[in-house]
Design a protein around this motif. Sequence first.
Motif, PDB file in Angstrom:
ATOM      1  N   ILE A  80     -40.223  62.843  -0.622  1.00  0.00           N
ATOM      2  CA  ILE A  80     -40.172  61.511  -0.016  1.00  0.00           C
ATOM      3  C   ILE A  80     -41.078  60.528  -0.743  1.00  0.00           C
ATOM      4  N   ASP A 116     -29.045  58.383 -11.389  1.00  0.00           N
ATOM      5  CA  ASP A 116     -29.215  58.670  -9.964  1.00  0.00           C
ATOM      6  C   ASP A 116     -27.986  58.458  -9.090  1.00  0.00           C
ATOM      7  N   ASP A 117     -27.119  57.494  -9.425  1.00  0.00           N
ATOM      8  CA  ASP A 117     -25.970  57.248  -8.554  1.00  0.00           C
ATOM      9  C   ASP A 117     -24.805  58.195  -8.827  1.00  0.00           C
ATOM     10  N   ARG A 118     -24.927  59.023  -9.873  1.00  0.00           N
ATOM     11  CA  ARG A 118     -23.854  59.954 -10.220  1.00  0.00           C
ATOM     12  C   ARG A 118     -24.307  61.410 -10.139  1.00  0.00           C
ATOM     13  N   THR A 119     -25.581  61.639  -9.805  1.00  0.00           N
ATOM     14  CA  THR A 119     -26.126  62.989  -9.838  1.00  0.00           C
ATOM     15  C   THR A 119     -26.533  63.452  -8.451  1.00  0.00           C
ATOM     16  N   THR A 120     -26.049  64.635  -8.080  1.00  0.00           N
ATOM     17  CA  THR A 120     -26.428  65.175  -6.778  1.00  0.00           C
ATOM     18  C   THR A 120     -27.678  66.040  -6.917  1.00  0.00           C
ATOM     19  N   LEU A 121     -28.321  66.297  -5.806  1.00  0.00           N
ATOM     20  CA  LEU A 121     -29.471  67.191  -5.788  1.00  0.00           C
ATOM     21  C   LEU A 121     -29.053  68.566  -6.298  1.00  0.00           C
ATOM     22  N   VAL A 169     -35.347  66.759   3.615  1.00  0.00           N
ATOM     23  CA  VAL A 169     -35.827  65.381   3.444  1.00  0.00           C
ATOM     24  C   VAL A 169     -35.330  64.484   4.571  1.00  0.00           C
ATOM     25  N   MET A 176     -37.491  62.540   7.356  1.00  0.00           N
ATOM     26  CA  MET A 176     -37.403  61.082   7.474  1.00  0.00           C
ATOM     27  C   MET A 176     -37.061  60.692   8.917  1.00  0.00           C
ATOM     28  N   LEU A 193     -30.670  59.092  -1.583  1.00  0.00           N
ATOM     29  CA  LEU A 193     -31.990  59.334  -0.996  1.00  0.00           C
ATOM     30  C   LEU A 193     -32.961  58.197  -1.311  1.00  0.00           C
ATOM     31  N   LYS A 194     -32.886  57.673  -2.526  1.00  0.00           N
ATOM     32  CA  LYS A 194     -33.775  56.559  -2.889  1.00  0.00           C
ATOM     33  C   LYS A 194     -33.509  55.348  -1.989  1.00  0.00           C
ATOM     34  N   THR A 216     -26.443  62.129  -3.627  1.00  0.00           N
ATOM     35  CA  THR A 216     -26.991  61.749  -4.923  1.00  0.00           C
ATOM     36  C   THR A 216     -28.455  61.334  -4.769  1.00  0.00           C
ATOM     37  N   LEU A 217     -29.173  61.298  -5.881  1.00  0.00           N
ATOM     38  CA  LEU A 217     -30.552  60.830  -5.880  1.00  0.00           C
ATOM     39  C   LEU A 217     -30.596  59.386  -5.369  1.00  0.00           C
ATOM     40  N   GLN A 218     -29.572  58.616  -5.738  1.00  0.00           N
ATOM     41  CA  GLN A 218     -29.537  57.221  -5.314  1.00  0.00           C
ATOM     42  C   GLN A 218     -29.418  57.100  -3.793  1.00  0.00           C
ATOM     43  N   ALA A 235     -40.522  56.363  -7.378  1.00  0.00           N
ATOM     44  CA  ALA A 235     -39.428  56.036  -8.299  1.00  0.00           C
ATOM     45  C   ALA A 235     -38.898  54.631  -7.988  1.00  0.00           C
ATOM     46  N   LEU A 294     -44.025  62.344 -12.996  1.00  0.00           N
ATOM     47  CA  LEU A 294     -43.175  62.354 -11.801  1.00  0.00           C
ATOM     48  C   LEU A 294     -42.016  63.329 -11.996  1.00  0.00           C
ATOM     49  N   LYS A 337     -32.245  55.356   1.115  1.00  0.00           N
ATOM     50  CA  LYS A 337     -32.763  55.606   2.468  1.00  0.00           C
ATOM     51  C   LYS A 337     -34.264  55.381   2.525  1.00  0.00           C
ATOM     52  N   MET A 338     -34.953  55.825   1.475  1.00  0.00           N
ATOM     53  CA  MET A 338     -36.405  55.665   1.443  1.00  0.00           C
ATOM     54  C   MET A 338     -36.781  54.190   1.317  1.00  0.00           C
TER      55      MET A 338
END
Lengths: 130, 130, 130, 130
Positions: free
Chosen positions: A76, B3-8, B93, B97, A11-12, A7-9, A82, B71, A14-15
């Motif tokens: 990244i 973001d916590d429910r959506t994948t890339l 990514v 990292m 990756l966010k 999920t986007l979360q 974000a 963004l 980890k960053m």
Amino acid sequence: MSDDRTTLQDLKEKMAQFVHERDWEQFHTPKNLSMSIAIEAAELMEHFQWLTVEASKTLPLDALSDIGEELADIVIYSLSLANALQLDLTDTVLAKMAKNIRKYPSEKVRGKSHKYTHYLQDRESDGTER
Amino acid sequence: MSDDRTTLQDLKEKMAQFVHERDWEQFHTPKNLSMSIAIEAAELMEHFQWLTVEASKTLPLDALSDIGEELADIVIYSLSLANALQLDLTDTVLAKMAKNIRKYPSEKVRGKSHKYTHYLQDRESDGTER
Amino acid sequence: MSDDRTTLQDLKEKMAQFVHERDWEQFHTPKNLSMSIAIEAAELMEHFQWLTVEASKTLPLDALSDIGEELADIVIYSLSLANALQLDLTDTVLAKMAKNIRKYPSEKVRGKSHKYTHYLQDRESDGTER
Amino acid sequence: MSDDRTTLQDLKEKMAQFVHERDWEQFHTPKNLSMSIAIEAAELMEHFQWLTVEASKTLPLDALSDIGEELADIVIYSLSLANALQLDLTDTVLAKMAKNIRKYPSEKVRGKSHKYTHYLQDRESDGTER
């Protein structure tokens, strides 16, 4: 991991962890992050600088690897921005895509790369919204 | 979504659909997409052009909304480029990292924004890798 | 040579000769040159990426030399683009400066970095143009 | 004025006067100016965003006028940066052109857009410098 499981979360987070462990929030300010994204975007462009648009579609494997790294850098820094702005990337991306869908209705733009204003004029001239 | 429910992959698929419905693959070539990311990155920078780095940390709500849109555009074109190059964004990514974690070990860089070569010199001079 | 003895035409001719000797007109097309300027602009930005705006004012000599090179590259590609488009750089620069003088009258903007629209509103509200 | 009658110093002085009258030295710091050049470079690129490299060679008159304005902005900010850093633009440009002439000898690169390293390898393999 991979795109269908991440999920986007994920990756966010980890960053955010990477930045925090290094006490780099002081450098990852919006102004600096916007410059960083632009810098990486230019490094990405460098791979295509002298190629025709067509030639850019068939790239050798080693170039593909470098290009992937530049794209990773762009993402990244975008993740860090974000985080810094406490933005939900999914929400902002989907909102912008919805706006683009309205601006560029597929039946009007299929196959053409016209900018918004061209279609706005069409709407104004005959009064209906397609 | 958020973001916590959506994948890339969710976002990549929405972008692929948007491009396909408009027959825009012909324009979403790597060279053009790299230019597009750079163009949007510059529009993002414009919001911070004359601000000090500190001032860029406290932004009014309406500016935050516009910044979010820029963004979003950067991420949108990045998704399209990942599709065009058939790249797994998560893998690229995370690989980058991991490379950054090695380049910038937290115990060495905490609080400082030195570039890699400075630390490489430290490694070379005493022979051990920290 | 130096700035007080060199005309824009002198530099444009040297650039035209450099490009012609290498049969590089085919690569120095407007699209590629615009990408090249953006790429060099990003290399210039990299020198200031993590600095505060203030810190960017006092740079060590070796950094100054590198920064000069990036600025030279920006001007070099700009000269080539002016040649490619057969533009008189002086005329276009002075025309744009005249436009800026009108947009940002010194008595209104002294010391402030407001964008054009703010002052346009001032003009509209009291009817006079200063 | 025009290019054959105008020196770099003439333009630098006009720019210095414009900035000074507005007490804008505080904003025209190297970091901000480097961002500004990149922002204008992206506005220039936008004119070519979806065009093929070939198509970018034949532009309508009104596009040419806008493109000239973006190029003027790039040069304008470059002049201000040269002033801020007290750089002689001619000297830096000619020094970089001399470096490029060495890097890309015309007999080696005519008609090809190879990067420096390709030719460096040629030099290394047979020991002679052409």
